[in-house]
Design a protein around this motif. Structure first.
Motif, PDB file in Angstrom:
ATOM      1  N   GLU A  10     -46.485  25.766  -3.179  1.00  0.00           N
ATOM      2  CA  GLU A  10     -45.212  25.949  -2.481  1.00  0.00           C
ATOM      3  C   GLU A  10     -44.194  26.666  -3.366  1.00  0.00           C
ATOM      4  OE1 GLU A  10     -44.308  21.964  -1.234  1.00  0.00           O
ATOM      5  OE2 GLU A  10     -45.798  22.040   0.380  1.00  0.00           O
ATOM      6  N   PHE A  11     -44.178  26.356  -4.656  1.00  0.00           N
ATOM      7  CA  PHE A  11     -43.268  27.045  -5.569  1.00  0.00           C
ATOM      8  C   PHE A  11     -43.606  28.533  -5.623  1.00  0.00           C
ATOM      9  CE2 PHE A  11     -42.404  28.809  -9.776  1.00  0.00           C
ATOM     10  CZ  PHE A  11     -41.013  28.712  -9.780  1.00  0.00           C
ATOM     11  N   LEU A  12     -44.884  28.850  -5.797  1.00  0.00           N
ATOM     12  CA  LEU A  12     -45.286  30.250  -5.889  1.00  0.00           C
ATOM     13  C   LEU A  12     -45.079  30.994  -4.568  1.00  0.00           C
ATOM     14  CD1 LEU A  12     -48.529  29.905  -8.044  1.00  0.00           C
ATOM     15  CD2 LEU A  12     -46.330  30.850  -8.767  1.00  0.00           C
ATOM     16  N   GLN A  13     -45.262  30.310  -3.458  1.00  0.00           N
ATOM     17  CA  GLN A  13     -45.062  30.930  -2.143  1.00  0.00           C
ATOM     18  C   GLN A  13     -43.601  31.305  -1.942  1.00  0.00           C
ATOM     19  OE1 GLN A  13     -47.018  32.013   0.303  1.00  0.00           O
ATOM     20  NE2 GLN A  13     -45.301  32.553   1.599  1.00  0.00           N
ATOM     21  N   ASN A  14     -42.675  30.422  -2.414  1.00  0.00           N
ATOM     22  CA  ASN A  14     -41.236  30.697  -2.340  1.00  0.00           C
ATOM     23  C   ASN A  14     -40.826  31.006  -0.901  1.00  0.00           C
ATOM     24  OD1 ASN A  14     -38.684  30.957  -3.481  1.00  0.00           O
ATOM     25  ND2 ASN A  14     -38.956  33.126  -3.911  1.00  0.00           N
ATOM     26  N   GLU A  18     -39.581  36.460  -1.262  1.00  0.00           N
ATOM     27  CA  GLU A  18     -40.796  37.069  -1.813  1.00  0.00           C
ATOM     28  C   GLU A  18     -41.550  36.033  -2.655  1.00  0.00           C
ATOM     29  OE1 GLU A  18     -42.074  40.260  -1.425  1.00  0.00           O
ATOM     30  OE2 GLU A  18     -40.544  40.379   0.147  1.00  0.00           O
ATOM     31  N   PRO A  19     -42.892  36.015  -2.597  1.00  0.00           N
ATOM     32  CA  PRO A  19     -43.654  35.117  -3.472  1.00  0.00           C
ATOM     33  C   PRO A  19     -43.317  35.377  -4.942  1.00  0.00           C
ATOM     34  CG  PRO A  19     -45.067  36.051  -1.789  1.00  0.00           C
ATOM     35  CD  PRO A  19     -43.753  36.783  -1.699  1.00  0.00           C
ATOM     36  N   LEU A  20     -43.409  34.313  -5.741  1.00  0.00           N
ATOM     37  CA  LEU A  20     -43.078  34.404  -7.156  1.00  0.00           C
ATOM     38  C   LEU A  20     -44.316  34.629  -8.011  1.00  0.00           C
ATOM     39  CD1 LEU A  20     -40.639  31.370  -7.331  1.00  0.00           C
ATOM     40  CD2 LEU A  20     -40.030  33.789  -7.213  1.00  0.00           C
ATOM     41  N   ASN A  21     -44.131  35.251  -9.146  1.00  0.00           N
ATOM     42  CA  ASN A  21     -45.134  35.362 -10.199  1.00  0.00           C
ATOM     43  C   ASN A  21     -44.583  34.543 -11.353  1.00  0.00           C
ATOM     44  OD1 ASN A  21     -46.479  37.336  -8.612  1.00  0.00           O
ATOM     45  ND2 ASN A  21     -45.072  38.866  -9.394  1.00  0.00           N
ATOM     46  N   ALA A  22     -45.377  33.604 -11.875  1.00  0.00           N
ATOM     47  CA  ALA A  22     -44.812  32.697 -12.875  1.00  0.00           C
ATOM     48  C   ALA A  22     -45.869  32.182 -13.842  1.00  0.00           C
ATOM     49  CB  ALA A  22     -44.147  31.514 -12.179  1.00  0.00           C
ATOM     50  N   ILE A  60     -49.606  34.919 -16.332  1.00  0.00           N
ATOM     51  CA  ILE A  60     -48.726  34.851 -15.160  1.00  0.00           C
ATOM     52  C   ILE A  60     -49.583  34.751 -13.902  1.00  0.00           C
ATOM     53  CG2 ILE A  60     -46.955  36.058 -13.825  1.00  0.00           C
ATOM     54  CD1 ILE A  60     -46.119  37.439 -16.448  1.00  0.00           C
ATOM     55  N   TYR A  61     -49.288  33.734 -13.104  1.00  0.00           N
ATOM     56  CA  TYR A  61     -50.029  33.483 -11.870  1.00  0.00           C
ATOM     57  C   TYR A  61     -49.225  33.896 -10.646  1.00  0.00           C
ATOM     58  CZ  TYR A  61     -53.315  30.491 -14.413  1.00  0.00           C
ATOM     59  OH  TYR A  61     -54.267  30.009 -15.269  1.00  0.00           O
ATOM     60  N   GLN A  62     -49.970  34.122  -9.550  1.00  0.00           N
ATOM     61  CA  GLN A  62     -49.364  34.330  -8.244  1.00  0.00           C
ATOM     62  C   GLN A  62     -50.226  33.614  -7.212  1.00  0.00           C
ATOM     63  OE1 GLN A  62     -49.380  38.560  -7.669  1.00  0.00           O
ATOM     64  NE2 GLN A  62     -51.565  38.670  -7.260  1.00  0.00           N
ATOM     65  N   ILE A  63     -49.657  33.328  -6.073  1.00  0.00           N
ATOM     66  CA  ILE A  63     -50.422  32.715  -5.007  1.00  0.00           C
ATOM     67  C   ILE A  63     -51.339  33.782  -4.409  1.00  0.00           C
ATOM     68  CG2 ILE A  63     -48.663  33.134  -3.226  1.00  0.00           C
ATOM     69  CD1 ILE A  63     -49.416  30.304  -2.112  1.00  0.00           C
ATOM     70  N   SER A  64     -52.549  33.401  -4.043  1.00  0.00           N
ATOM     71  CA  SER A  64     -53.498  34.335  -3.438  1.00  0.00           C
ATOM     72  C   SER A  64     -53.349  34.295  -1.911  1.00  0.00           C
ATOM     73  CB  SER A  64     -54.926  33.955  -3.826  1.00  0.00           C
ATOM     74  OG  SER A  64     -55.278  32.730  -3.198  1.00  0.00           O
ATOM     75  N   LYS A  68     -51.950  31.200   0.512  1.00  0.00           N
ATOM     76  CA  LYS A  68     -50.997  31.324   1.624  1.00  0.00           C
ATOM     77  C   LYS A  68     -51.592  30.746   2.903  1.00  0.00           C
ATOM     78  CE  LYS A  68     -48.955  35.497  -0.318  1.00  0.00           C
ATOM     79  NZ  LYS A  68     -48.809  36.955  -0.165  1.00  0.00           N
ATOM     80  N   LYS A  69     -52.862  31.038   3.139  1.00  0.00           N
ATOM     81  CA  LYS A  69     -53.541  30.508   4.334  1.00  0.00           C
ATOM     82  C   LYS A  69     -53.598  28.982   4.285  1.00  0.00           C
ATOM     83  CE  LYS A  69     -56.391  34.576   5.176  1.00  0.00           C
ATOM     84  NZ  LYS A  69     -57.751  35.128   5.149  1.00  0.00           N
ATOM     85  N   TYR A  70     -53.869  28.434   3.109  1.00  0.00           N
ATOM     86  CA  TYR A  70     -53.898  26.970   2.967  1.00  0.00           C
ATOM     87  C   TYR A  70     -52.533  26.381   3.337  1.00  0.00           C
ATOM     88  CZ  TYR A  70     -53.446  22.418   0.861  1.00  0.00           C
ATOM     89  OH  TYR A  70     -53.161  21.092   0.673  1.00  0.00           O
ATOM     90  N   LEU A  71     -51.462  26.950   2.810  1.00  0.00           N
ATOM     91  CA  LEU A  71     -50.128  26.422   3.106  1.00  0.00           C
ATOM     92  C   LEU A  71     -49.767  26.565   4.575  1.00  0.00           C
ATOM     93  CD1 LEU A  71     -48.002  27.557   0.035  1.00  0.00           C
ATOM     94  CD2 LEU A  71     -48.841  25.259   0.561  1.00  0.00           C
ATOM     95  N   HIS A  72     -50.292  27.592   5.230  1.00  0.00           N
ATOM     96  CA  HIS A  72     -50.013  27.780   6.660  1.00  0.00           C
ATOM     97  C   HIS A  72     -50.986  27.022   7.556  1.00  0.00           C
ATOM     98  CE1 HIS A  72     -47.786  31.483   5.220  1.00  0.00           C
ATOM     99  NE2 HIS A  72     -46.886  30.679   5.720  1.00  0.00           N
ATOM    100  N   GLY A  73     -51.931  26.303   6.944  1.00  0.00           N
ATOM    101  CA  GLY A  73     -52.837  25.446   7.700  1.00  0.00           C
ATOM    102  C   GLY A  73     -54.041  26.142   8.298  1.00  0.00           C
ATOM    103  N   THR A  74     -54.320  27.371   7.904  1.00  0.00           N
ATOM    104  CA  THR A  74     -55.490  28.062   8.453  1.00  0.00           C
ATOM    105  C   THR A  74     -56.744  27.857   7.604  1.00  0.00           C
ATOM    106  OG1 THR A  74     -54.827  30.140   7.402  1.00  0.00           O
ATOM    107  CG2 THR A  74     -54.142  29.807   9.682  1.00  0.00           C
ATOM    108  N   ILE A  75     -56.576  27.253   6.430  1.00  0.00           N
ATOM    109  CA  ILE A  75     -57.706  26.805   5.610  1.00  0.00           C
ATOM    110  C   ILE A  75     -57.500  25.325   5.357  1.00  0.00           C
ATOM    111  CG2 ILE A  75     -58.827  26.907   3.354  1.00  0.00           C
ATOM    112  CD1 ILE A  75     -58.149  29.824   3.172  1.00  0.00           C
ATOM    113  N   ASP A  76     -58.485  24.528   5.672  1.00  0.00           N
ATOM    114  CA  ASP A  76     -58.416  23.086   5.483  1.00  0.00           C
ATOM    115  C   ASP A  76     -58.809  22.737   4.053  1.00  0.00           C
ATOM    116  OD1 ASP A  76     -59.310  20.223   5.515  1.00  0.00           O
ATOM    117  OD2 ASP A  76     -58.763  20.422   7.619  1.00  0.00           O
TER     118      ASP A  76
END
Length: 86
Positions: A10-14, A18-22, A60-64, A68-76
């Motif tokens: 959730e932090f990286l998704q922001n 815009e998604p964050l790189n951290a 430095i990481y970013q969300i893949s 994003k799909k996991y956070l939106h519920g399209t991947i369980d």
């Protein structure tokens, strides 16, 4: 998946911006988990394909897209191969 995993993603998704790189340290400074736990969970999230390196040399990481799909519920979470313990 753990609460820390969700907090990291959730932090990286922001959401709403815009998604964050951290780095792990920046992530840790913004969520309620110790740096060692954040690093451990990032390795597991990377292995599961939910985060990826934005810049591996600098750690430095970013969300893949799958993150994003996991956070939106399209991947369980049951579809993911990720360990709950650190």
């Amino acid at each position: 998946m753990t609460r820390a995993d969700d907090a990291i993603l959730e932090f990286l998704q922001n959401e709403g911006n815009e998604p964050l790189n951290a780095t792990p340290a920046v992530i840790q400074a913004n969520i309620s988990y110790q740096i060692s736990h954040v690093r451990s969970r990032l390795r597991k999230l990377d292995k599961a394909g939910l985060v990826e390196y934005y810049n591996e040399d600098r750690g430095i990481y970013q969300i893949s897209e799958n993150g994003k799909k996991y956070l939106h519920g399209t991947i369980d979470s049951e579809e993911l191969e990720i360990e709950d313990s650190s």
